[in-house]
Motif scaffolding. Structure first.
Motif, PDB file in Angstrom:
ATOM      1  N   GLY A   5     -10.111 -13.770  -3.481  1.00 41.21           N
ATOM      2  CA  GLY A   5      -9.616 -12.975  -4.394  1.00 41.21           C
ATOM      3  C   GLY A   5      -8.289 -12.944  -5.084  1.00 41.21           C
ATOM      4  N   PRO A   6      -7.927 -12.044  -5.697  1.00 39.90           N
ATOM      5  CA  PRO A   6      -6.566 -11.985  -6.020  1.00 39.90           C
ATOM      6  C   PRO A   6      -5.312 -11.831  -4.855  1.00 39.90           C
ATOM      7  CG  PRO A   6      -7.584  -9.948  -6.962  1.00 39.90           C
ATOM      8  CD  PRO A   6      -8.527 -11.067  -5.934  1.00 39.90           C
ATOM      9  N   THR A   7      -4.192 -12.244  -5.128  1.00 40.90           N
ATOM     10  CA  THR A   7      -3.311 -12.083  -3.931  1.00 40.90           C
ATOM     11  C   THR A   7      -2.688 -10.715  -3.907  1.00 40.90           C
ATOM     12  OG1 THR A   7      -1.453 -12.366  -5.439  1.00 40.90           O
ATOM     13  CG2 THR A   7      -2.395 -14.499  -4.439  1.00 40.90           C
ATOM     14  N   LYS A   8      -2.056 -10.431  -2.686  1.00 42.57           N
ATOM     15  CA  LYS A   8      -1.412  -9.020  -2.509  1.00 42.57           C
ATOM     16  C   LYS A   8      -0.662  -8.656  -3.728  1.00 42.57           C
ATOM     17  CE  LYS A   8       1.087  -5.973   0.292  1.00 42.57           C
ATOM     18  NZ  LYS A   8       1.830  -5.964   1.385  1.00 42.57           N
ATOM     19  N   ASP A   9       0.276  -9.519  -3.958  1.00 38.45           N
ATOM     20  CA  ASP A   9       1.227  -9.583  -5.101  1.00 38.45           C
ATOM     21  C   ASP A   9       0.621  -9.081  -6.623  1.00 38.45           C
ATOM     22  OD1 ASP A   9       3.509  -9.870  -3.627  1.00 38.45           O
ATOM     23  OD2 ASP A   9       3.435 -12.010  -4.166  1.00 38.45           O
ATOM     24  N   GLN A  10      -0.588  -9.905  -6.894  1.00 38.76           N
ATOM     25  CA  GLN A  10      -1.466  -9.674  -8.090  1.00 38.76           C
ATOM     26  C   GLN A  10      -1.823  -8.090  -7.985  1.00 38.76           C
ATOM     27  OE1 GLN A  10      -3.960 -12.822  -7.704  1.00 38.76           O
ATOM     28  NE2 GLN A  10      -2.847 -13.827  -9.566  1.00 38.76           N
ATOM     29  N   TYR A  60      -0.927  -5.667  -6.286  1.00 44.27           N
ATOM     30  CA  TYR A  60       0.224  -4.607  -6.500  1.00 44.27           C
ATOM     31  C   TYR A  60       0.547  -4.448  -7.762  1.00 44.27           C
ATOM     32  CZ  TYR A  60       4.806  -2.352  -5.855  1.00 44.27           C
ATOM     33  OH  TYR A  60       5.996  -1.626  -5.929  1.00 44.27           O
ATOM     34  N   GLU A  61       0.798  -5.448  -8.405  1.00 42.29           N
ATOM     35  CA  GLU A  61       1.169  -5.470  -9.936  1.00 42.29           C
ATOM     36  C   GLU A  61       0.115  -4.433 -10.785  1.00 42.29           C
ATOM     37  OE1 GLU A  61       3.834  -6.079 -11.410  1.00 42.29           O
ATOM     38  OE2 GLU A  61       4.704  -6.741  -9.406  1.00 42.29           O
ATOM     39  N   GLU A  62      -1.151  -4.692 -10.610  1.00 42.68           N
ATOM     40  CA  GLU A  62      -2.186  -4.081 -11.091  1.00 42.68           C
ATOM     41  C   GLU A  62      -2.166  -2.465 -10.860  1.00 42.68           C
ATOM     42  OE1 GLU A  62      -7.156  -3.800 -11.690  1.00 42.68           O
ATOM     43  OE2 GLU A  62      -5.971  -5.399 -11.000  1.00 42.68           O
ATOM     44  N   ALA A  63      -1.872  -2.289  -9.442  1.00 43.32           N
ATOM     45  CA  ALA A  63      -1.638  -0.766  -9.170  1.00 43.32           C
ATOM     46  C   ALA A  63      -0.600  -0.200  -9.587  1.00 43.32           C
ATOM     47  CB  ALA A  63      -1.505  -0.773  -7.426  1.00 43.32           C
ATOM     48  N   LYS A  64       0.648  -1.035  -9.677  1.00 41.54           N
ATOM     49  CA  LYS A  64       1.869  -0.604 -10.470  1.00 41.54           C
ATOM     50  C   LYS A  64       1.565  -0.052 -11.603  1.00 41.54           C
ATOM     51  CE  LYS A  64       6.569  -2.092 -11.264  1.00 41.54           C
ATOM     52  NZ  LYS A  64       7.570  -3.164 -11.115  1.00 41.54           N
ATOM     53  N   LYS A  65       0.616  -0.768 -12.625  1.00 42.67           N
ATOM     54  CA  LYS A  65       0.400  -0.703 -14.020  1.00 42.67           C
ATOM     55  C   LYS A  65      -0.423   0.731 -14.135  1.00 42.67           C
ATOM     56  CE  LYS A  65       0.487  -5.408 -15.618  1.00 42.67           C
ATOM     57  NZ  LYS A  65      -0.431  -6.563 -15.979  1.00 42.67           N
ATOM     58  N   ARG A  66      -1.215   0.817 -12.934  1.00 40.86           N
ATOM     59  CA  ARG A  66      -2.224   2.194 -13.080  1.00 40.86           C
ATOM     60  C   ARG A  66      -1.347   3.251 -12.505  1.00 40.86           C
ATOM     61  NH1 ARG A  66      -8.316   0.234 -11.133  1.00 40.86           N
ATOM     62  NH2 ARG A  66      -8.383  -1.603 -12.318  1.00 40.86           N
ATOM     63  N   GLU A  96      -0.109   5.955  -6.330  1.00 42.16           N
ATOM     64  CA  GLU A  96       0.886   6.510  -5.592  1.00 42.16           C
ATOM     65  C   GLU A  96       0.567   5.697  -4.162  1.00 42.16           C
ATOM     66  OE1 GLU A  96       3.142   9.101  -5.780  1.00 42.16           O
ATOM     67  OE2 GLU A  96       2.643   8.951  -8.021  1.00 42.16           O
ATOM     68  N   GLY A  97       1.803   5.606  -3.587  1.00 42.01           N
ATOM     69  CA  GLY A  97       1.584   4.973  -2.483  1.00 42.01           C
ATOM     70  C   GLY A  97       1.604   3.523  -2.285  1.00 42.01           C
ATOM     71  N   ARG A  98       1.611   2.895  -3.122  1.00 42.22           N
ATOM     72  CA  ARG A  98       1.101   1.477  -3.323  1.00 42.22           C
ATOM     73  C   ARG A  98       1.938   0.327  -2.500  1.00 42.22           C
ATOM     74  NH1 ARG A  98       3.031   2.956  -8.406  1.00 42.22           N
ATOM     75  NH2 ARG A  98       4.998   2.034  -8.735  1.00 42.22           N
ATOM     76  N   ARG A 158      -7.011  -3.026  -2.560  1.00 40.83           N
ATOM     77  CA  ARG A 158      -8.218  -3.397  -3.144  1.00 40.83           C
ATOM     78  C   ARG A 158      -9.126  -2.111  -3.215  1.00 40.83           C
ATOM     79  NH1 ARG A 158     -10.017  -8.299   0.186  1.00 40.83           N
ATOM     80  NH2 ARG A 158      -9.247  -9.976  -1.014  1.00 40.83           N
ATOM     81  N   LYS A 159      -9.089  -1.520  -2.157  1.00 42.42           N
ATOM     82  CA  LYS A 159      -9.895   0.027  -2.163  1.00 42.42           C
ATOM     83  C   LYS A 159      -9.257   0.815  -3.156  1.00 42.42           C
ATOM     84  CE  LYS A 159     -11.570   3.275   1.024  1.00 42.42           C
ATOM     85  NZ  LYS A 159     -11.413   3.791   2.563  1.00 42.42           N
ATOM     86  N   ALA A 160      -8.097   1.131  -3.285  1.00 45.18           N
ATOM     87  CA  ALA A 160      -7.332   1.797  -4.256  1.00 45.18           C
ATOM     88  C   ALA A 160      -7.779   1.485  -5.658  1.00 45.18           C
ATOM     89  CB  ALA A 160      -5.890   2.042  -3.971  1.00 45.18           C
ATOM     90  N   LEU A 161      -7.809   0.355  -6.079  1.00 43.23           N
ATOM     91  CA  LEU A 161      -7.985  -0.307  -7.398  1.00 43.23           C
ATOM     92  C   LEU A 161      -9.765  -0.188  -7.563  1.00 43.23           C
ATOM     93  CD1 LEU A 161      -5.701  -3.361  -7.297  1.00 43.23           C
ATOM     94  CD2 LEU A 161      -5.572  -1.121  -8.618  1.00 43.23           C
ATOM     95  N   GLY A 162     -10.516   0.049  -6.615  1.00 41.75           N
ATOM     96  CA  GLY A 162     -11.756   0.041  -6.762  1.00 41.75           C
ATOM     97  C   GLY A 162     -12.444  -1.375  -6.748  1.00 41.75           C
ATOM     98  N   ARG A 163     -12.112  -2.285  -6.122  1.00 39.69           N
ATOM     99  CA  ARG A 163     -12.538  -3.512  -5.934  1.00 39.69           C
ATOM    100  C   ARG A 163     -13.423  -3.816  -4.862  1.00 39.69           C
ATOM    101  NH1 ARG A 163      -8.862  -7.969  -8.804  1.00 39.69           N
ATOM    102  NH2 ARG A 163      -8.274  -7.097 -10.585  1.00 39.69           N
TER     103      ARG A 163
END
Length: 108
Positions: free
Chosen positions: A76-81, A83-89, A92-94, A103-108
């Motif tokens: 799947g996506p890299t950690k950096d990818q 993280y960037e999605e979590a940043k856009k959303r 907290e605590g990313r 992954r869990k925080a983003l619901g993947r």
């Protein structure tokens, strides 16, 4: 390259092919990557007779995207990818999360 291609597209094809080979792709795979990229660019610019909806409606060109979708394989996506999605959303605590937690925080 299709017959009647512009010199610009010929140069673009050669550049992409050589770049792929330098990154370790086989000659056959490098030609495929270059052909697909150039054909998509031709479709976006209206230089081809036929074009798929995806080719013409994608907001980013293949060169602008720079492989964003290339990490959709087994891992799947890299950690950096992630993280960037979590940043856009604004999650907290990313910054202290690992890949699994992101992954869990983003619901993947």
């Amino acid at each position: 390259m299709p017959r009647g291609s512009s010199p610009k597209r010929e140069r673009q094809y050669e550049h992409i092919k050589e770049s792929a080979e330098e990154r370790g792709a086989s000659a056959k795979r490098a030609k495929e990557i270059a052909s697909r990229t150039v054909n998509k660019e031709r479709a976006r610019a209206g230089e081809s007779a036929t074009a798929s909806k995806v080719s013409t409606r994608d907001p980013k060109s293949a060169s602008q995207r720079g492989g964003e979708r290339s990490h959709s394989g087994a891992q799947g996506p890299t950690k950096d990818q992630l993280y960037e999605e979590a940043k856009k959303r604004n999650i907290e605590g990313r910054s202290s999360m690992n890949k699994q937690q992101l992954r869990k925080a983003l619901g993947r």
